[in-house]
Structures are given as structure tokens and as C-alpha cells.
Design a protein around this motif. Structure first.
Motif, mmCIF file in Angstrom:
data_model
loop_
_atom_site.group_PDB
_atom_site.id
_atom_site.type_symbol
_atom_site.label_atom_id
_atom_site.label_comp_id
_atom_site.label_asym_id
_atom_site.label_seq_id
_atom_site.Cartn_x
_atom_site.Cartn_y
_atom_site.Cartn_z
ATOM 1 N N PRO A 158 45.796 58.089 24.140
ATOM 2 C CA PRO A 158 45.280 59.387 23.672
ATOM 3 C C PRO A 158 43.770 59.521 23.837
ATOM 4 O O PRO A 158 43.268 60.582 24.232
ATOM 5 N N ASP A 159 43.013 58.453 23.570
ATOM 6 C CA ASP A 159 41.559 58.482 23.747
ATOM 7 C C ASP A 159 41.202 58.600 25.224
ATOM 8 O O ASP A 159 40.230 59.283 25.589
ATOM 9 N N PHE A 160 41.972 57.922 26.068
ATOM 10 C CA PHE A 160 41.751 57.999 27.511
ATOM 11 C C PHE A 160 41.961 59.421 28.009
ATOM 12 O O PHE A 160 41.167 59.947 28.800
ATOM 13 N N VAL A 161 42.997 60.076 27.519
ATOM 14 C CA VAL A 161 43.268 61.461 27.906
ATOM 15 C C VAL A 161 42.129 62.375 27.450
ATOM 16 O O VAL A 161 41.691 63.268 28.193
ATOM 17 N N ASP A 162 41.622 62.161 26.238
ATOM 18 C CA ASP A 162 40.481 62.952 25.763
ATOM 19 C C ASP A 162 39.276 62.756 26.671
ATOM 20 O O ASP A 162 38.541 63.708 26.965
ATOM 21 N N TRP A 163 39.055 61.521 27.115
ATOM 22 C CA TRP A 163 37.941 61.236 28.031
ATOM 23 C C TRP A 163 38.100 62.016 29.328
ATOM 24 O O TRP A 163 37.127 62.600 29.833
ATOM 25 N N ILE A 164 39.321 62.074 29.859
ATOM 26 C CA ILE A 164 39.588 62.812 31.094
ATOM 27 C C ILE A 164 39.323 64.304 30.893
ATOM 28 O O ILE A 164 38.669 64.956 31.721
ATOM 29 N N LEU A 165 39.815 64.854 29.797
ATOM 30 C CA LEU A 165 39.623 66.282 29.538
ATOM 31 C C LEU A 165 38.148 66.628 29.390
ATOM 32 O O LEU A 165 37.693 67.692 29.833
ATOM 33 N N GLU A 166 37.375 65.726 28.800
ATOM 34 C CA GLU A 166 35.938 65.967 28.631
ATOM 35 C C GLU A 166 35.209 65.999 29.970
ATOM 36 O O GLU A 166 34.184 66.680 30.110
ATOM 37 N N LYS A 167 35.743 65.283 30.969
ATOM 38 C CA LYS A 167 35.126 65.282 32.296
ATOM 39 C C LYS A 167 35.265 66.639 32.987
ATOM 40 O O LYS A 167 34.484 66.982 33.866
ATOM 41 N N ASN A 168 36.285 67.399 32.610
ATOM 42 C CA ASN A 168 36.495 68.745 33.150
ATOM 43 C C ASN A 168 36.450 68.762 34.675
ATOM 44 O O ASN A 168 35.728 69.557 35.294
ATOM 45 N N PHE A 169 37.222 67.871 35.290
ATOM 46 C CA PHE A 169 37.272 67.811 36.750
ATOM 47 C C PHE A 169 37.774 69.135 37.322
ATOM 48 O O PHE A 169 38.607 69.824 36.719
ATOM 49 N N ARG A 170 37.280 69.449 38.493
ATOM 50 C CA ARG A 170 37.670 70.704 39.154
ATOM 51 C C ARG A 170 39.074 70.626 39.749
ATOM 52 O O ARG A 170 39.850 71.571 39.644
ATOM 53 N N LYS A 171 39.417 69.474 40.380
ATOM 54 C CA LYS A 171 40.716 69.376 41.032
ATOM 55 C C LYS A 171 41.467 68.084 40.741
ATOM 56 O O LYS A 171 42.648 67.994 41.072
ATOM 57 N N VAL A 172 40.842 67.093 40.147
ATOM 58 C CA VAL A 172 41.549 65.846 39.833
ATOM 59 C C VAL A 172 42.709 66.133 38.878
ATOM 60 O O VAL A 172 42.515 66.658 37.781
ATOM 61 N N SER A 173 43.915 65.841 39.330
ATOM 62 C CA SER A 173 45.163 66.070 38.579
ATOM 63 C C SER A 173 45.420 67.547 38.293
ATOM 64 O O SER A 173 46.237 67.874 37.438
ATOM 65 N N LYS A 174 44.750 68.443 39.034
ATOM 66 C CA LYS A 174 44.945 69.875 38.788
ATOM 67 C C LYS A 174 45.963 70.509 39.738
ATOM 68 O O LYS A 174 46.459 71.592 39.466
ATOM 69 N N HIS A 175 46.277 69.837 40.867
ATOM 70 C CA HIS A 175 47.230 70.443 41.802
ATOM 71 C C HIS A 175 48.598 70.596 41.152
ATOM 72 O O HIS A 175 49.288 71.595 41.347
ATOM 73 N N GLN A 176 48.985 69.603 40.368
ATOM 74 C CA GLN A 176 50.246 69.691 39.641
ATOM 75 C C GLN A 176 49.988 70.524 38.385
ATOM 76 O O GLN A 176 49.502 70.011 37.379
ATOM 77 N N SER A 177 50.309 71.797 38.439
ATOM 78 C CA SER A 177 49.974 72.697 37.343
ATOM 79 C C SER A 177 50.631 72.279 36.036
ATOM 80 O O SER A 177 50.123 72.555 34.953
ATOM 81 N N PHE A 178 51.776 71.575 36.131
ATOM 82 C CA PHE A 178 52.461 71.158 34.909
ATOM 83 C C PHE A 178 51.706 70.018 34.213
ATOM 84 O O PHE A 178 51.913 69.757 33.041
ATOM 85 N N LEU A 179 50.806 69.313 34.946
ATOM 86 C CA LEU A 179 49.980 68.275 34.326
ATOM 87 C C LEU A 179 48.660 68.862 33.832
ATOM 88 O O LEU A 179 48.111 68.410 32.830
ATOM 89 N N ASN A 180 48.135 69.847 34.552
ATOM 90 C CA ASN A 180 46.923 70.563 34.161
ATOM 91 C C ASN A 180 45.784 69.616 33.803
ATOM 92 O O ASN A 180 45.143 69.733 32.759
ATOM 93 N N GLY A 181 45.542 68.655 34.699
ATOM 94 C CA GLY A 181 44.399 67.772 34.521
ATOM 95 C C GLY A 181 44.696 66.449 33.848
ATOM 96 O O GLY A 181 43.818 65.589 33.774
#
Length: 403
Positions: free
Chosen positions: A288-311
């Protein structure tokens, strides 16, 4: 068809049983082997296949398994699809072509998962010498092997295999999965891309990579631009020093990984980077903390192509070695982890698939009691800390405090 570095061929990368070995058998011999024929017939009868037990176990815990996801993607054409699809009509056609004994007299597989060698720059805690050259010395220190037979990798360097067995199938191949070792370090990988481009079949082939994200050679990036789509799965199980402990190197590579993530976030449109998190006994407390870290990075396209994952990262699970399967944790530890996931999940007013997939980790965790292997886990961690000069307690202090 999937392969191990040793030439073993399986129905997919998580299947439990090999159907043959490319050092001894041809693609066609394996494709219509007794193993494949019996599996097709069981699937057509709606019966379980023993090689698929890992997926059945995950599904029993409420997890959308590799089997479920792959079936959906191959059947359905949507904007989120990053691999080939064939649709229900083509699937029905293949079923009708299948003989009563399970033989499928087509040209061969349309999807290949190649592990092209064990050359690697990391020594991940859940890996082994079959998949990482860095592990050979460690395995000897741990007393797991006396020697390693490199002849098992010969199939990759067999020109006849590529020229007479694989390349003739290229017109019908839709999807490749490439891994290693670290695929971007392997000369066989570079040669494979060059050959596919030379034949002109690159325009209808999508490639999925499993890479640790440390090295991104410019010549490889240039060749990727020639393919229809590059699905770049970057294996990352935590952030910072925690990821470096799990995916270990004598020189800390975390900053290199982070730099490449930012570079890939601005790469050409046909390259889609995404994060792959392999849930194991070391990181399950921190996901859960790792996921929060990813969301804070606000990547433009990393993990964004799969819309069901949404980053959010794609999730897989370590089943073996069993002492690194998160299910081996004691009950009181699991209960603390579940509370962490419950608290994290409540932050989302409208959870989406990616969030639900992370939250489902707690269901997998509680799905089976393997705590008889807990002492084996502690012994293993002590051994690798002594060999590497690392410290589990200093790297994972909050988790270590409850063990």
C-alpha cells in the motif's frame, strides 16, 4: 508456448508442468505432444488441467489470475489491449479444427514467451541460477548447487531452431513475450529483433518485455519504434532501499531505474511502460505504501495505457520458493497486514480495478496457511544478510518489529 532458459517448454509462464524441451524437441513436436493434446481436450470438456493449478489457487482466493486475464485479452478487442487478440470467432474456428485426440493441425503457436538466457545484472531474493547468472555463486554459498550446467541454454544459440522452426511461423505470430535473465543484456534478443525487422513482420507483432529497468540501450529503443506495440513491464516490488534489497545488486541501481522511468514516461507512443509488482513475503507489508509512492509521482504514461489500472502496478505472486510466499507468515502477522490494507483501501471514495487488485492481495495472503515454512524464511534471510552484508531489520524496520 512459453520457455524457460533451460529449454523447457510449457503452455504458459506460470504452468507447473513442462511439455518438452527445445534442446531435444521441435516446436511442432511439443505443440501436438500428448501434454498439449490432453490439455486441449480437458479444457474443451470444462475440466481442470493440473499444469494450471497456480491460477486455480489464485482464483480460489478471489484473485483475477493470469489465466483469467489472458483469456479475456485474447477474446476481446478493446483500446486497453496491449497484446494480440483473435476474438471469439477465431477461437471457435480453432476449436472446430481440433481433432478428437486433441491435435491442432495449424501452423503453430501465435504467441511465444521466450526466456532467452540467464545473463542478468541482479540477484533477486526469490530468483535462482536458472534465471540469473548472478545467482550461481550465491546458490553455491547457500549450498543449493555444486555446479551449473550451462549446456542447458544451447537451444537459444541453435541457428537451426530459429531458421527452420521459429522464423517460418512469423507470418501468423501476433505476440511475443521476452524475458531472461535480463533480456536487454542478451545478444540473442538483439539478433531476434533485427531478424524480425528484416523480414517485415514487425508491423503485426506486439512485444511484452519483463525487464528490471536498469539498462535501456539506445539501439534497442530505436528498434522498438519499428514494432506495432511495446508493452514494457518493469519489475519493481517496492521503492528505494527496499526494492534494492529484494532486487539486489552489489552496486545500488535504484537511481538508474528511476531515471529510466522518467525517460520512458516521455518515450514514443508505441512504447507503453508499466510497473510489475511481484508480491512476496518481504514486500507484502509495504505494497500500500509503494502504491502511494507511485501515485505521488504522477507519471504521465507509466502504467496508464491499461485504463483499468490507471497508473497502479500490475500484481503477480511468488508461489515458490514457498518460504518467500507471503502465505507462510504467522497468523498474527497476517492480521496486522490485513488491517493496513483495510485502512489504505478506505482512502478511496471510488476505487477502480487497479485499487481493487491491490486490495485483493490480502485475500491471497489469508487464503492458505503455509506458516510451517516461517522458520525456513528466517533462516534464509539470515544467510543472505550474512553473505551480502545487508540487514533485513534496518531495511524493513516496521515489518521486522512485528515478526
Amino acid at each position: 508456448m512459453a520457455t524457460y532458459t533451460t529449454g523447457e517448454a510449457l503452455m504458459c509462464c506460470v504452468a507447473r508442468e513442462a511439455a518438452g524441451n527445445l534442446n531435444k524437441h521441435t516446436i511442432q513436436e511439443i505443440w501436438n505432444s500428448k501434454h498439449y493434446r490432453e490439455a486441449r481436450l480437458k479444457m474443451l470438456r470444462g475440466e481442470k488441467v493440473s499444469a494450471c493449478q497456480k491460477c486455480y489457487d489464485e482464483e480460489a482466493s478471489g484473485v483475477k489470475s493470469h489465466r483469467i486475464i489472458e483469456n479475456y485479452v485474447w477474446e476481446t478487442s478493446t483500446s486497453t489491449v496491449s497484446q494480440g487478440y483473435i476474438g471469439t470467432e477465431e477461437i471457435d474456428k480453432l476449436i472446430n479444427l481440433t481433432f478428437d485426440d486433441g491435435e491442432l493441425p495449424t501452423t503453430g503457436p501465435i504467441s511465444f514467451d521466450f526466456r532467452l538466457g540467464n545473463t542478468c545484472n541482479l540477484q533477486c531474493v526469490m530468483c535462482g541460477p536458472k534465471d540469473s547468472s548472478k545467482w550461481v555463486g550465491l546458490a553455491k554459498q547457500l549450498g543449493q548447487i555444486d555446479k551449473w550446467d550451462t549446456n542447458k541454454f544451447n537451444w537459444v544459440e541453435n541457428d537451426e531452431f530459429w531458421e527452420k522452426q521459429f522464423f517460418p511461423l512469423l507470418p501468423s505470430v501476433k505476440h511475443l513475450i521476452l524475458a531472461g535473465g535480463e533480456p536487454l543484456l542478451l545478444k540473442q534478443h538483439t539478433q531476434l529483433l533485427e531478424k524480425i525487422i528484416a523480414t517485415g513482420h514487425n508491423k503485426h507483432i506486439k512485444i511484452r518485455y519483463h525487464t528490471n529497468g536498469i539498462t535501456m540501450p539506445s539501439n534497442i529503443l530505436q528498434m522498438w519504434s519499428e514494432f506495432e506495440f511495446i508493452d514494457l513491464c518493469i519489475s519493481m516490488d517496492c521503492w528505494g532501499e527496499k526494492n534494492s534489497y529484494i532486487r539486489y545488486s552489489e552496486k545500488d541501481m535504484w537511481e538508474d531505474i528511476l531515471d529510466n522511468l522518467y525517460m520512458l514516461d516521455n518515450s514514443p507512443d508505441n512504447i507503453s511502460p508499466r510497473l510489475n509488482c511481484t508480491v512476496n513475503a518481504l514486500n507484502v507489508f509495504y505494497v500500500p505504501d509503494f502504491v502511494d509512492w507511485i501515485l505521488e509521482k504522477n507519471f504521465r504514461k507509466v502504467s496508464k495505457h491499461q485504463s483499468f489500472l490507471n497508473g497502479l502496478p500490475f500484481v503477480g505472486y511468488v508461489h515458490g520458493p514457498v518460504y518467500l510466499n507471503c502465505r507462510m507468515l504467522p497468523k498474527h502477522v497476517k492480521e496486522v497486514i490485513v488491517k493496513r490494507y483495510d485502512k489504505w483501501y478506505q482512502k478511496f471514495d471510488e476505487p477502480w480495478f487497479g485499487v481493487d487488485r491491490i486490495y485483493a492481495i490480502k485475500d491471497f495472503l489469508m487464503g492458505e496457511d503455509k506458516s510451517s515454512h516461517f522458520e525456513e524464511f528466517k533462516s534464509y534471510i539470515t544467510k543472505i544478510d550474512n553473505i551480502r552484508g545487508t540487514s533485513f531489520e534496518k531495511t524493513f524496520p516496521e515489518f521486522a518489529a512485528i515478526l
